[in-house]
Design an enzyme around this catalytic site. Structure first.
Site, PDB file in Angstrom:
ATOM      1  N   HIS A 276     -11.538   3.020  -0.214  1.00 47.01           N
ATOM      2  CA  HIS A 276     -11.088   4.314   0.298  1.00 47.01           C
ATOM      3  C   HIS A 276      -9.644   4.564  -0.113  1.00 47.01           C
ATOM      4  CE1 HIS A 276      -8.536   3.326   3.896  1.00 47.01           C
ATOM      5  NE2 HIS A 276      -9.300   2.246   3.986  1.00 47.01           N
ATOM      6  N   GLU A 327     -12.189   7.852   5.025  1.00 48.68           N
ATOM      7  CA  GLU A 327     -12.683   6.618   5.638  1.00 48.68           C
ATOM      8  C   GLU A 327     -12.063   6.432   7.008  1.00 48.68           C
ATOM      9  OE1 GLU A 327     -12.542   2.183   6.521  1.00 48.68           O
ATOM     10  OE2 GLU A 327     -10.986   3.709   6.475  1.00 48.68           O
ATOM     11  N   HIS A 456      -1.937   0.409   9.981  1.00 50.48           N
ATOM     12  CA  HIS A 456      -1.922   1.789  10.470  1.00 50.48           C
ATOM     13  C   HIS A 456      -0.530   2.230  10.940  1.00 50.48           C
ATOM     14  CE1 HIS A 456      -6.514   2.540  11.131  1.00 50.48           C
ATOM     15  NE2 HIS A 456      -6.201   2.188   9.885  1.00 50.48           N
TER      16      HIS A 456
END
Length: 493
Positions: A276, A327, A456
């Site tokens: 992704h 994704e 993240h």
């Protein structure tokens, strides 16, 4: 790699496929239908040619793109669009047949997220509206709470919602085991007009996510473990009413996958690989998943240098590379791709290899557990997945690289392929999970710390990568591409 709060998403027909995989004969040394004159040589040459140094230029490009576009490359943003154009144009110059595949996604903008306990001692609770939740009526939704049963699978099954007890009420459900969608559907089927999920750990509210607005059928939000337990105790002693007030806007956007394939090779024996390309909005996404994207891109370019797109020099089997979008929103790009394939096109894909996060700064070397030898989680992949795992493990063993299995837990883009009976495999080097002391002895690094402390986050950049493990995984990609491009013998095809 998408966040763990959505990891236990069900994969249709997986149990049946796993059973088929177990029942099928293991054909690790089957003879291919027709051997290619370069069989074995291509894999060796690609492994020699690829390197982390070569692929680093793509990582640097992704970093610059993020810096020039608000600090991220999230789906539906200019940063992702420029990243997709870079991959597309680079591969087109290398001679690949390249195309974009556009599809719609949604962006959620939350305006109001409140839960208020009514009556004596009433108070407002810290609340997080689920992404793509249905909004409540203006002024909120006021109703008594009804408690879903708390067991090993809390709020996941119809049995957790006694008949008649939830009609017109707001269901209070503990987080765990199944997806937020499954909890919401079960509550709605029992007659609940809203659902509040309380956390199973920590001090923050549950931040649940649905894949799209279509999945949000009743207003849904999350609260903390402490608040959930307090409400549970109060409701056990008598009726407790709350006002749930959610207002969320859903904005439609367009994003795109990038698909590139060799000009030659048998179209009914497709070797598919994917990574992704999108990041989360919080950062540039250089490990997650610039690393997999850069790795595929570099191997594709070296395959082109080997004549993959020249008449008479191409591989025996068609090789198809994919860079998925969205994704991080729930595997939307890969799901869209697989959904638009005909049954014949699905059967033409001999295997799918997935590479998501392959340069984690505190890494372990994970290989997807195609044969379920670890006996954890979702079980074996479709028939052929065991052979893919064996190929990767054998290569790592020859290089003296330690490795271990990783469950097909549905967190990355192999999910839609497995769900359609396509054998899959691949590697990754860890996300937010914690490295054990045993793993630290095996791989080095820091025990008790995440595999990627910047997962993240804004720190997922060029400064926070392990280029040695990146190099190892590039070799894995190169070996697999070179092997399967010339022979599917180990898969019995």
């Amino acid at each position: 790699m998408r966040a763990i709060h959505r990891r236990r998403r069900s994969i249709p027909a997986l149990a049946a496929l796993a059973a088929a995989a177990v029942a099928a004969p293991v054909l690790l040394t089957a003879t291919p239908a027709s051997a290619h004159p370069r069989e074995g040589r291509l894999a060796k040459e690609l492994v020699q040619e690829v390197s982390a140094r070569g692929a680093y230029r793509h990582l640097a490009k992704f970093q610059k793109i993020a810096e020039a576009n608000g600090g991220n490359r999230a789906a539906g943003t200019p940063g992702h669009a420029v990243s997709a154009a870079y991959v597309h144009d680079t591969l087109k110059k290398a001679g690949y047949q390249v195309s974009y595949q556009d599809f719609d996604i949604f962006e959620a903008h939350t305006k109001t997220e409140k839960t208020t306990v009514l009556g004596a001692g009433g108070r407002e609770l810290a609340t997080a509206a689920f992404t793509f939740t249905k909004s409540t009526p203006a002024g909120g939704l006021t109703a008594p709470l009804a408690l879903a049963r708390v067991d090993e699978t809390p709020g996941c099954d119809a049995a957790d919602y006694p008949a008649g007890a939830f009609t017109g009420k707001i269901a209070l459900v503990k987080r765990g085991s199944c997806t937020f969608v499954e909890k919401q559907r079960a509550a709605a089927a029992a007659g609940a007009i809203g659902v509040i999920v309380y956390n199973h750990s920590g001090t923050t509210p549950v931040r649940g996510t649905f894949s799209s607005p279509a999945e949000g059928i009743i207003p849904s939000a999350g609260i903390t473990l402490a608040d959930g337990e307090a409400l549970t105790a109060a409701a056990a002693g008598g009726e407790v009413s709350v006002r749930l007030d959610l207002d969320q806007e859903h904005v439609r956007k367009t994003t795109r996958n990038v698909i590139a394939e060799t000009r030659g090779g048998r179209a009914d024996r497709v070797v598919a690989l994917g990574s992704h390309l999108d990041s989360v909005p919080e950062g540039p996404g250089i490990n997650d998943n610039g690393s997999g994207s850069a790795g595929l891109l570099e191997v594709a370019l070296k395959l082109a240098d080997e004549g993959a797109n020249k008449k008479g020099k191409g591989p025996a089997n068609k090789v198809r590379f994919a860079w998925w979008s969205a994704e991080e929103l729930g595997l939307l790009g890969s799901e869209h791709y697989v959904a638009q394939l005909s049954e014949k096109q699905k059967k033409d894909i001999a295997l799918y290899l997935n590479f998501d996060m392959i340069a984690s700064p505190n890494p372990a070397q994970f290989v997807y557990d195609g044969d379920d030898s670890d006996k954890t989680g979702e079980g074996a992949g479709p028939a052929g997945s065991a052979q893919i795992e064996a190929l990767i493990n054998g290569f790592l063993d020859k290089k003296g690289k330690p490795h271990e299995g990783s469950d097909f837990d549905g967190r990355s883009d192999y999910g839609p392929f497995i769900a359609n009976g396509i054998p899959a495999g691949g590697t990754f080097t860890g996300a937010e999970g914690i490295k054990t002391a045993e793993q630290a002895k095996r791989y080095g690094g820091t025990a008790g710390a995440p595999y990627d402390p910047n997962y993240h986050g804004a720190g997922d950049d060029l400064k926070n990568l392990d280029l040695k493990v990146f190099d190892t995984n590039l070799d894995v990609i190169a070996h697999a591409v070179g092997t399967y491009a010339e022979s599917l013998g180990s898969l019995g095809r």
